[in-house]
Design a protein around this motif. Structure first.
Motif, PDB file in Angstrom:
ATOM      1  N   ALA A   1      40.553  44.858  49.372  1.00  0.00           N
ATOM      2  CA  ALA A   1      39.113  45.026  49.150  1.00  0.00           C
ATOM      3  C   ALA A   1      38.631  46.287  49.849  1.00  0.00           C
ATOM      4  N   VAL A   2      39.157  46.511  51.053  1.00  0.00           N
ATOM      5  CA  VAL A   2      38.798  47.734  51.775  1.00  0.00           C
ATOM      6  C   VAL A   2      39.219  48.952  50.957  1.00  0.00           C
ATOM      7  N   GLY A   3      40.433  48.900  50.442  1.00  0.00           N
ATOM      8  CA  GLY A   3      40.920  50.016  49.626  1.00  0.00           C
ATOM      9  C   GLY A   3      40.041  50.255  48.410  1.00  0.00           C
ATOM     10  N   MET A   4      39.653  49.149  47.737  1.00  0.00           N
ATOM     11  CA  MET A   4      38.817  49.292  46.547  1.00  0.00           C
ATOM     12  C   MET A   4      37.434  49.812  46.920  1.00  0.00           C
ATOM     13  N   ALA A   5      36.892  49.319  48.056  1.00  0.00           N
ATOM     14  CA  ALA A   5      35.574  49.790  48.476  1.00  0.00           C
ATOM     15  C   ALA A   5      35.604  51.283  48.784  1.00  0.00           C
ATOM     16  N   ARG A   6      36.783  51.779  49.159  1.00  0.00           N
ATOM     17  CA  ARG A   6      36.916  53.210  49.424  1.00  0.00           C
ATOM     18  C   ARG A   6      37.230  53.991  48.155  1.00  0.00           C
TER      19      ARG A   6
ATOM     20  N   TRP B   1      30.802  32.824  43.744  1.00  0.00           N
ATOM     21  CA  TRP B   1      30.386  34.086  43.121  1.00  0.00           C
ATOM     22  C   TRP B   1      31.537  34.650  42.272  1.00  0.00           C
ATOM     23  N   TYR B   2      32.689  34.701  42.884  1.00  0.00           N
ATOM     24  CA  TYR B   2      33.879  35.216  42.212  1.00  0.00           C
ATOM     25  C   TYR B   2      34.222  34.351  40.996  1.00  0.00           C
ATOM     26  N   GLY B   3      34.190  33.024  41.217  1.00  0.00           N
ATOM     27  CA  GLY B   3      34.552  32.105  40.134  1.00  0.00           C
ATOM     28  C   GLY B   3      33.578  32.209  38.979  1.00  0.00           C
ATOM     29  N   ALA B   4      32.278  32.278  39.288  1.00  0.00           N
ATOM     30  CA  ALA B   4      31.264  32.318  38.237  1.00  0.00           C
ATOM     31  C   ALA B   4      31.382  33.613  37.443  1.00  0.00           C
ATOM     32  N   THR B   5      31.571  34.725  38.160  1.00  0.00           N
ATOM     33  CA  THR B   5      31.705  36.002  37.458  1.00  0.00           C
ATOM     34  C   THR B   5      32.922  35.984  36.543  1.00  0.00           C
ATOM     35  N   TRP B   6      33.976  35.404  37.066  1.00  0.00           N
ATOM     36  CA  TRP B   6      35.196  35.355  36.268  1.00  0.00           C
ATOM     37  C   TRP B   6      34.991  34.491  35.034  1.00  0.00           C
ATOM     38  N   LEU B   7      34.244  33.415  35.205  1.00  0.00           N
ATOM     39  CA  LEU B   7      34.014  32.474  34.113  1.00  0.00           C
ATOM     40  C   LEU B   7      33.191  33.139  33.005  1.00  0.00           C
TER      41      LEU B   7
ATOM     42  N   ASP C   1      36.007  38.886  34.638  1.00  0.00           N
ATOM     43  CA  ASP C   1      36.336  39.974  35.540  1.00  0.00           C
ATOM     44  C   ASP C   1      35.806  39.634  36.927  1.00  0.00           C
ATOM     45  N   MET C   2      36.315  40.341  37.909  1.00  0.00           N
ATOM     46  CA  MET C   2      35.797  40.105  39.258  1.00  0.00           C
ATOM     47  C   MET C   2      34.440  40.787  39.418  1.00  0.00           C
ATOM     48  N   PRO C   3      33.620  40.325  40.388  1.00  0.00           N
ATOM     49  CA  PRO C   3      32.326  40.966  40.593  1.00  0.00           C
ATOM     50  C   PRO C   3      32.525  42.445  40.940  1.00  0.00           C
ATOM     51  N   GLN C   4      31.731  43.301  40.341  1.00  0.00           N
ATOM     52  CA  GLN C   4      31.917  44.730  40.553  1.00  0.00           C
ATOM     53  C   GLN C   4      31.003  45.283  41.644  1.00  0.00           C
ATOM     54  N   SER C   5      30.062  44.464  42.124  1.00  0.00           N
ATOM     55  CA  SER C   5      29.073  45.025  43.043  1.00  0.00           C
ATOM     56  C   SER C   5      29.705  45.407  44.370  1.00  0.00           C
ATOM     57  N   ARG C   6      29.077  46.372  45.009  1.00  0.00           N
ATOM     58  CA  ARG C   6      29.570  46.848  46.283  1.00  0.00           C
ATOM     59  C   ARG C   6      29.449  45.768  47.359  1.00  0.00           C
TER      60      ARG C   6
END
Lengths: 466, 360
Positions: A211-216, A351-357, A361-366
């Motif tokens: 997640a750190v890597g993706m946030a960067r 949050w993750y589960g609902a977005t995926w449903l 896809d996973m939540p894209q927000s920062r």
């Protein structure tokens, strides 16, 4: 010089023994989830890689196994230290209860042995073994991780619910029923709580790195997969963990009412007990500060009787047989921290589960990535807090209602020296472990993972010599 | 029941002395291999040889502890109370050794490798010495019964403990050298075969001399043990002497697998001889096995565990060794060209400082 020596020899070993045990366990327990859950996470990637020809997944699995080799080794040595410490710090406890308390470790030893064997085969088998046999050599690691931690917790649960033995008049064990020792009443829920915790903590720890890597901004498929696999495992485990934890709290309330009174901050037996968030127990037995939700603890304990449910208070046992005021506060605060973080992680998982449903896809927000980046550390804090609740809440007993911690400790007055030595050693160990994992990660980043020798290649197993 | 438990306990001690001992011994030769340049080749053989198996080898110690504290808890309490110092040192050494070895595999800068390698190697000597000293303390009757503490210093600094410590380091080195001769042969490294053959012979000779000195030490310092060794333990003492000599002869004749086997038997006989000699005490002259034994239920649990170990663990352990010796488990690491196990490439020293790369 003589007074100095006399002073050193007079230092009470009990608090130091306590501190050393707590410190070494607190350190070891961080490595446990990695040993238990990383193997599954790695095998999921390995399966994807082999079954669907997913090169990114395969590279992830291979790299994870190399990291795992390091954390497993550190976990193995810190675990060995614990087996020394049982005797070095608590010889009178082991002398009196070893024949019962020690039994689950026989099976823990078996699980650990098998785990060590298959970890070696899996880690070293990438290049020469065929893909599927190699994959299956990893399966026992997952099983043994679960079995091993359940066995250790069986011993710990036995300290909370000592059973499976008969004492003579002098208080010596004369008969042992191994089954009763291992499957003591506290064991199933405590073991489940720890094993699921391993998946929660391990999953979030690994996911948070990616997640750190993706946030960067490293949003390539490799990082995405490195995040998705462990995060999904953790997100599935969180609701299960909360369910198991709730049932365990119910068990504690029924079987260790004093510990529960410490958890819920209940000085005197009463009905309509509020849920106090944080706050402090004073020495005079009153509770100050905190946010009280009226009647909530009574209601949660037994919804059918609602706020009329009577909760046993700390005052039901003499002060010498229950945790001290400061211990009560530690237990209560740790409980609140554990539950608070648990709820936060539940929200994150939902949050993750609902977005995926809804969006596949996973939540894209920062914000999601930021919280996910912190999830590993948060999960570790929650686990440590939960362990503090269990251990400090049992005080002053080492064997619940049968032996006090004070009566179990070593008489060697030099424990303060070993404590300081161990703290220095472990600090160096932790720093080095992080340094080594970072070095590995930097090296991996420098390799173009599409160009490096693919696992099982170049010509699937066996003949890799040029 | 106490006899069964004692047999199981000693089986774990022998297994640890052989597998763990060889592992420590490999660390000893690592320590003795000299500077980075000169010691490179022997270290590579050592790494290659113990890499996949070291963790499994050390589980025997855990088993030994667990059997001791379940079956003979009173003895365990007395031992840990009395021998607080050497056991603490051993625990610290185990941390340094295991992590040092694992880290050495994971890092690639020569400087880092040297630090971790030094930690691994020095603790490979410290740990067996301390455990050998503990064995010496027990064998010479310096641990009292009843979960009481004996002399906190004299219990492990005494002639028998020193003998035990040196013997533990030495037998490990001897075993490791005979194993490494075989490993070097397997890897077609003729100079290294000769290198370790000389060391194996040296270690065997040293152990022979030490044993002769040991006879006099024990006669003065550990009378009960000495009496046992010269009566019921005598066949084992003779076996150890014969096998040790045979190993020397076989090494000379380049019969490497024979040397390996006789070396194992020699070391196992020494350990078993200790056990037989101090029969029927768990702590000589203060606590008998019979008096210290846990209730039947506990021993049955141990037997069940042994049964499970025989059915599940031994085959897995054998599989690990087989896969390893057939070369299915080559040393991992990014520096390996796919051409492993060739050992003649220089250590890849990353000379420029490690910087963050821009990709990923």
């Amino acid at each position: 010089m003589r007074w100095l020596l006399a002073g050193i020899l007079a230092i009470d070993p009990v608090p130091w023994a306590r501190a050393q045990m707590a410190f070494t366990l607190a350190a070891h327990i961080i490595l446990v989830p990695l040993g238990v859950s990383w193997a599954l996470i790695m095998l999921i990637a390995n399966y994807r890689g082999v079954r669907h020809g997913d090169a990114d997944a395969l590279v992830l699995a291979q790299r994870w196994s190399k990291y795992l080799a390091v954390t497993f080794a550190v976990g193995a040595v810190t675990g060995t230290v614990l087996s020394f410490e049982f005797g070095l710090l608590w010889p009178r406890f082991m002398g009196q209860w070893g024949e019962a308390f020690g039994i689950p470790f026989l099976f823990e030893g078996l699980f650990f042995f098998a785990e060590a064997i298959f970890v070696s085969i899996y880690i070293f088998g990438w290049r020469r073994m065929k893909p599927w046999p190699h994959f299956f050599s990893g399966v026992p690691i997952v099983i043994c991780g679960i079995g091993g931690s359940a066995a250790v917790i069986a011993s710990n649960a036995w300290m909370n619910d000592p059973s499976g033995f008969t004492l003579d008049q002098a208080g010596q064990i004369i008969e042992v029923d191994p089954w009763g020792v291992i499957f003591n009443d506290a064991m199933p829920l405590m073991a489940a709580h720890m094993v699921v915790a391993a998946y929660v903590v391990g999953g979030f720890m690994i996911a948070s790195v990616y997640a750190v890597g993706m946030a960067r901004g490293r949003r390539d498929r490799y990082h995405r997969l490195g995040f998705l696999i462990p995060f999904t495992v953790a997100a599935i485990a969180v609701p299960i963990q909360i369910g198991v934890g709730d049932r365990l709290a119910g068990w504690v309330q029924e079987n260790q009412p004093v510990k529960f009174a410490a958890i819920a901050l209940v000085p005197e037996t009463a009905s309509d007990v509020p849920e106090t968030l944080f706050g402090r127990l004073q020495d005079d037995g009153t509770v100050s500060g905190g946010i009280a939700i009226p009647g909530m603890t009574s209601y949660m304990t037994n919804p059918s009787t609602g706020t009329a449910t009577v909760i046993q208070g700390l005052d039901t046992v003499p002060a010498g047989d229950r945790p001290t005021t400061s211990q009560v506060n530690i237990v209560h605060w740790s409980w609140d921290v554990m539950v608070g973080i648990g709820m936060l992680l539940l929200l994150l998982s939902l949050w993750y589960g609902a977005t995926w449903l809804f969006r596949r896809d996973m939540p894209q927000s920062r914000l999601f990535l930021l919280v996910a980046s912190a999830s590993g550390v948060l999960a570790v804090i929650a686990m440590e807090a939960g362990w503090v609740v269990s251990e400090v809440g049992r005080q002053p007993w080492i064997v619940y209602n049968l032996q006090r911690v004070d009566d179990a400790a070593t008489a060697n007055t030099g424990v303060w020296i070993t404590f300081i030595g161990i703290v220095v050693l472990y600090a160096a160990l932790a720093a080095t472990t992080i340094y080594v994992l970072r070095t590995m990660s930097i090296r991996f980043k420098r390799e173009d993972h599409h160009n490096q020798p693919v696992p099982y290649g170049p010509s699937d197993g066996g003949q890799s010599d040029p | 029941m106490s006899t069964i438990a004692a047999i199981i306990l000693f089986t774990t001690v022998i297994a640890y002395a052989v597998f763990g001992g060889a592992d420590f011994g490999a660390g000893f030769w690592d320590l003795m291999a000299g500077g980075t340049e000169r010691g490179d080749r022997p270290r590579r053989i050592i790494d290659h040889s113990i890499g996949p198996v070291w963790e499994a080898n050390h589980v025997w110690l855990i088993f030994c502890f667990v059997v001791l504290w379940t079956c003979f808890p009173e003895a365990y309490a007395s031992i840990t109370l009395t021998l607080f110092v050497p056991l603490t040192l051993a625990a610290v050494g185990i941390v340094l050794r295991g992590s040092g070895f694992a880290f050495r595999h994971a890092v690639f800068r020569t400087r880092d490798r040297r630090v971790f390698g030094a930690l691994f190697a020095t603790s490979s000597v410290l740990v067996p010495y301390c455990l050998g000293a503990v064995a010496g303390a027990i064998a010479s009757g310096r641990v009292p019964d009843g979960g009481r503490a004996g002399d906190p210093i004299g219990s492990w600094i005494n002639p028998t403990s020193i003998l035990g410590g040196v013997l533990a380091v030495g037998t490990g080195a001897f075993l490791a050298a005979t194993f490494l001769v075989w490993d070097a042969g397997r890897l077609d490294e003729a100079p290294m075969v000769e290198y370790f053959r000389r060391r194996a012979a040296g270690a065997a000779t040293a152990m022979g001399v030490l044993s002769l000195i040991g006879v006099f030490v024990l006669r003065e310092d550990a009378k009960y043990l000495f009496a046992g060794l010269t009566t019921r333990g005598l066949p084992l003492v003779i076996t150890a002497a014969v096998c040790g000599t045979a190993a020397l002869v076989l090494l000379h004749r380049q019969s490497h697998s024979g040397a390996r086997l006789t070396a194992v038997v020699a070391v196992a006989s020494i350990v078993l001889g200790w056990g037989v000699a101090q029969w029927d005490y768990i702590l000589p002259e203060s606590l008998t096995l019979e008096a210290a034994i846990a209730p039947d239920g506990t021993v049955i649990a141990v037997l069940v565990a042994v049964g499970l170990a025989t059915v599940f663990i031994l085959p897995a352990f054998a599989l690990l060794y087989r896969l390893d010796q057939r070369g299915f488990l080559p040393k991992e690491g990014a520096e390996d060209s796919p051409g492993e196990p060739r050992l003649d490439s220089p250590l890849p020293a990353i000379t420029k400082p490690i910087g963050r790369s821009s990709e990923h």
